[in-house]
Design a protein around this motif. Structure first.
Motif, PDB file in Angstrom:
ATOM      1  N   MET A  89       0.802  -1.118  -0.050  1.00 33.49           N
ATOM      2  CA  MET A  89      -0.142   0.123  -0.033  1.00 33.49           C
ATOM      3  C   MET A  89       0.878   1.342  -0.124  1.00 33.49           C
ATOM      4  SD  MET A  89      -2.842   1.286   2.864  1.00 33.49           S
ATOM      5  CE  MET A  89      -1.688   1.397   4.049  1.00 33.49           C
ATOM      6  N   MET A  90       0.667   2.275  -0.867  1.00 40.39           N
ATOM      7  CA  MET A  90       1.263   3.324  -1.095  1.00 40.39           C
ATOM      8  C   MET A  90       0.819   4.593  -0.254  1.00 40.39           C
ATOM      9  SD  MET A  90       2.571   3.353  -5.086  1.00 40.39           S
ATOM     10  CE  MET A  90       3.716   4.764  -4.858  1.00 40.39           C
ATOM     11  N   MET A  91       1.538   5.513   0.264  1.00 38.47           N
ATOM     12  CA  MET A  91       0.967   6.650   1.191  1.00 38.47           C
ATOM     13  C   MET A  91       2.263   7.600   1.164  1.00 38.47           C
ATOM     14  SD  MET A  91       1.717   5.369   5.174  1.00 38.47           S
ATOM     15  CE  MET A  91       3.407   4.745   5.779  1.00 38.47           C
ATOM     16  N   ASN A  92       1.745   8.828   1.184  1.00 38.78           N
ATOM     17  CA  ASN A  92       2.502   9.881   1.100  1.00 38.78           C
ATOM     18  C   ASN A  92       3.224   9.964   2.564  1.00 38.78           C
ATOM     19  OD1 ASN A  92       3.144  13.013   1.856  1.00 38.78           O
ATOM     20  ND2 ASN A  92       3.092  12.763  -0.540  1.00 38.78           N
ATOM     21  N   PHE A  98       3.905   6.053  11.573  1.00 37.84           N
ATOM     22  CA  PHE A  98       4.946   5.064  11.573  1.00 37.84           C
ATOM     23  C   PHE A  98       4.971   4.261  12.867  1.00 37.84           C
ATOM     24  CE2 PHE A  98       6.391   8.711   8.960  1.00 37.84           C
ATOM     25  CZ  PHE A  98       6.791   7.876   7.934  1.00 37.84           C
ATOM     26  N   ILE A  99       5.258   3.073  12.837  1.00 42.32           N
ATOM     27  CA  ILE A  99       5.324   2.237  13.716  1.00 42.32           C
ATOM     28  C   ILE A  99       6.937   2.140  14.226  1.00 42.32           C
ATOM     29  CG2 ILE A  99       4.976  -0.240  14.873  1.00 42.32           C
ATOM     30  CD1 ILE A  99       2.602  -0.091  13.091  1.00 42.32           C
ATOM     31  N   LEU A 100       7.371   2.200  15.281  1.00 44.73           N
ATOM     32  CA  LEU A 100       8.619   2.086  15.950  1.00 44.73           C
ATOM     33  C   LEU A 100       9.030   0.613  16.217  1.00 44.73           C
ATOM     34  CD1 LEU A 100       9.172   5.448  17.843  1.00 44.73           C
ATOM     35  CD2 LEU A 100       9.698   4.908  15.529  1.00 44.73           C
ATOM     36  N   GLY A 101       9.458  -0.290  15.360  1.00 47.95           N
ATOM     37  CA  GLY A 101       9.463  -1.524  15.645  1.00 47.95           C
ATOM     38  C   GLY A 101      10.671  -2.024  16.692  1.00 47.95           C
ATOM     39  N   SER A 118       9.762  14.086   3.089  1.00 48.21           N
ATOM     40  CA  SER A 118       8.276  13.844   3.388  1.00 48.21           C
ATOM     41  C   SER A 118       7.505  13.893   1.920  1.00 48.21           C
ATOM     42  CB  SER A 118       7.914  15.319   3.967  1.00 48.21           C
ATOM     43  OG  SER A 118       8.338  16.503   3.483  1.00 48.21           O
ATOM     44  N   SER A 119       8.233  14.066   1.027  1.00 56.57           N
ATOM     45  CA  SER A 119       7.407  14.193  -0.246  1.00 56.57           C
ATOM     46  C   SER A 119       7.624  12.598  -1.048  1.00 56.57           C
ATOM     47  CB  SER A 119       8.221  15.297  -1.301  1.00 56.57           C
ATOM     48  OG  SER A 119       9.482  14.838  -1.636  1.00 56.57           O
ATOM     49  N   LEU A 120       8.103  11.745  -0.304  1.00 52.09           N
ATOM     50  CA  LEU A 120       8.328  10.392  -1.137  1.00 52.09           C
ATOM     51  C   LEU A 120       7.314   9.719  -0.763  1.00 52.09           C
ATOM     52  CD1 LEU A 120      11.725   9.219   0.366  1.00 52.09           C
ATOM     53  CD2 LEU A 120      11.377  10.132  -1.895  1.00 52.09           C
ATOM     54  N   GLN A 121       6.709   8.871  -1.616  1.00 49.36           N
ATOM     55  CA  GLN A 121       5.761   7.602  -1.684  1.00 49.36           C
ATOM     56  C   GLN A 121       6.172   6.632  -1.132  1.00 49.36           C
ATOM     57  OE1 GLN A 121       2.377   8.090  -2.584  1.00 49.36           O
ATOM     58  NE2 GLN A 121       2.880  10.244  -2.909  1.00 49.36           N
ATOM     59  N   LEU A 122       5.534   6.154   0.166  1.00 49.33           N
ATOM     60  CA  LEU A 122       6.217   4.889   0.782  1.00 49.33           C
ATOM     61  C   LEU A 122       5.437   3.672   0.608  1.00 49.33           C
ATOM     62  CD1 LEU A 122       6.961   6.978   4.106  1.00 49.33           C
ATOM     63  CD2 LEU A 122       8.295   6.763   2.200  1.00 49.33           C
ATOM     64  N   LEU A 153      12.047   3.033   2.844  1.00 47.38           N
ATOM     65  CA  LEU A 153      10.776   2.273   2.870  1.00 47.38           C
ATOM     66  C   LEU A 153      10.051   2.971   1.755  1.00 47.38           C
ATOM     67  CD1 LEU A 153       9.330   3.273   6.481  1.00 47.38           C
ATOM     68  CD2 LEU A 153       9.853   0.953   5.521  1.00 47.38           C
ATOM     69  N   ALA A 154      10.693   3.923   0.674  1.00 45.08           N
ATOM     70  CA  ALA A 154      10.019   4.558  -0.536  1.00 45.08           C
ATOM     71  C   ALA A 154       9.853   3.773  -1.655  1.00 45.08           C
ATOM     72  CB  ALA A 154      11.083   5.844  -0.884  1.00 45.08           C
ATOM     73  N   CYS A 155       8.799   4.038  -2.142  1.00 47.05           N
ATOM     74  CA  CYS A 155       8.547   3.156  -3.412  1.00 47.05           C
ATOM     75  C   CYS A 155       8.807   4.134  -4.708  1.00 47.05           C
ATOM     76  CB  CYS A 155       6.856   3.127  -3.540  1.00 47.05           C
ATOM     77  SG  CYS A 155       6.220   1.827  -2.141  1.00 47.05           S
TER      78      CYS A 155
END
Length: 310
Positions: free
Chosen positions: A1-4, A11-14, A163-167, A185-187
Motif C-alpha cells: 500500500m502506497m502512502m505519502n 509510523f510504527i517504531l519496531g 516528506s514528499s516520498l511515496q512509501l 521505505l520509499a516506492c
C-alpha cells in the motif's frame, strides 16, 4: 500500500517490544538519564551566564554546546518515555519528521560548535597577538548564529525531500524516527535524496577535517615550544578532541547500523548503539569540561556553595 510520507500517515517504531513489567524499570532508567542530562547542562549554562569572568569566546561556545545538548535530548527522551509505557509505539508522520529534524540538527550543530571552538583555540594559540582583533564579540555572535542556522536550513531541505516520498511501508526498526529508515521505505525515486544525503555527509566530513587540522596546528605550535606550552596544548586540546572522538564514534555506529545488515546482532545491542550518540555526548560533555576546565570548576563551587542569606 502506497502512502505519502507527510499526510494522513503514521509510523510504527519496531524496536519496541513487549517487556512486561520491565517497562517500568526501563522507564526509571531513561527518566534518570534524561533528568541527569538536564541538571548537568543547565548547571553549566547558569555558571557561564552568571559569571562575567567566563564571558569569553571559548566559554560562550561551550554554552552554545550545552544548550544544544538540552535541545537534542528533548527531541529524543520524552517520546521514548511515552513509548516505553505505551502499548502501541506508533507516532504520527508530522511528529516523526519533527523528531528527525531535532535529532539531525542536534548532530549537525554539535559538529559546527566543535568547529567554532577549534577555530577559537587555533587563533588563541597559533596567532595569539591577533586573537583579540580577530575574535571580536561580533564575530563570536556570527559564528554562534551560523552554528545554529546552517543546520536548520540544511536539515529542513532534507526533511522536505523525505516528506514528499511515496512509501510502501511504515515500520521503522528503531526506538526513534530516522530519516534513512524512511527513505528505505520509499516506492518512489530516491535519487535526489541520496545525492543530497551524500553531499551533506561530505560537508560534515569536511567540517571534521577542519577541526582535526586546527588541533594538529595547535599541537605543532605548542610542542615546538617550552614545557609550559606543551602542558597548555594538552589542557586545551584534550577535552575538545575527546568530545569530537566520542561523538564521531557514536555517529559511526549509527551509520554502520543504517548501511549494513545488522539482523544478526541482538535487538538490545542495536538499540544501545543507535542511542549512544544521542545519550553519551550530553552526559559526557558536562563531566568532561566541568572537570577539565579549572575556571568552570571554581565557578561551579562558588555557585553551589553560595549562601542564599547573603
Amino acid at each position: 500500500m502506497m502512502m505519502n510520507a507527510s499526510h494522513g500517515s503514521f509510523f510504527i517504531l519496531g524496536a519496541y517490544g513487549d517487556t512486561g513489567l520491565l517497562k517500568y524499570f526501563y522507564f526509571v532508567v531513561v527518566a534518570t538519564l534524561y533528568f541527569t542530562i538536564i541538571g548537568a547542562n543547565v548547571l553549566l549554562i547558569v555558571v557561564i551566564c552568571v559569571n562575567r569572568t567566563l564571558h569569553e569566546p571559548m566559554y560562550l561556545f561551550l554554552c552554545s554546546l550545552f544548550v544544544n545538548e538540552l535541545y537534542g535530548s528533548s527531541g529524543l527522551f520524552p517520546l521514548i518515555l511515552v513509548h516505553i509505557l505505551s502499548d502501541s509505539p506508533a507516532v504520527s508522520a508530522p511528529l516523526c519528521f519533527l523528531q528527525i529534524f531535532v535529532i539531525y540538527t542536534y548532530a549537525s550543530i554539535q559538529f559546527s560548535n566543535l568547529a567554532a571552538m577549534s577555530y577559537d583555540r587555533y587563533l588563541a594559540i597559533v596567532h595569539p597577538l591577533q586573537y583579540r582583533r580577530r575574535m571580536t564579540a561580533r564575530k563570536v555572535a556570527l559564528l554562534v548564529a551560523l552554528t545554529w542556522l546552517y543546520p536548520a536550513v540544511a536539515i529542513g531541505v532534507l526533511i522536505s525531500l523525505s516528506s514528499s516520498l511515496q512509501l510502501c511501508g511504515n515500520i521503522i526498526h528503531k526506538v526513534y524516527c530516522d530519516n534513512y529508515s524512511i527513505v528505505k521505505l520509499a516506492c518512489s525515486d530516491t535519487t535526489v535524496n541520496n545525492v543530497y544525503g551524500v553531499s551533506y555527509t561530505a560537508a560534515t566530513v569536511g567540517l571534521v577535517l577542519s577541526i582535526v587540522y586546527s588541533y594538529a596546528r595547535i599541537l605543532q605550535v605548542c610542542f615546538s615550544g617550552s614545557r609550559q606550552s606543551r602542558q597548555k596544548a594538552v589542557s586545551t586540546c584534550t577535552p575538545h578532541l575527546a568530545s569530537l572522538v566520542n561523538f564521531s564514534c557514536g555517529c559511526f555506529f549509527e551509520i554502520v547500523q543504517n548501511r549494513f545488515d545488522m539482523r544478526h546482532v541482538s535487538t538490545a545491542v542495536r538499540v544501545i548503539l543507535s542511542l549512544y550518540w544521542l545519550t553519551c555526548q550530553p552526559l559526557f560533555n558536562p563531566a568532561l569540561y566541568g572537570l577539565n576546565l579549572s575556571q568552570i570548576r571554581t565557578a561551579c563551587r562558588r555557585l553551589l556553595q553560595r549562601n542564599p542569606e547573603h
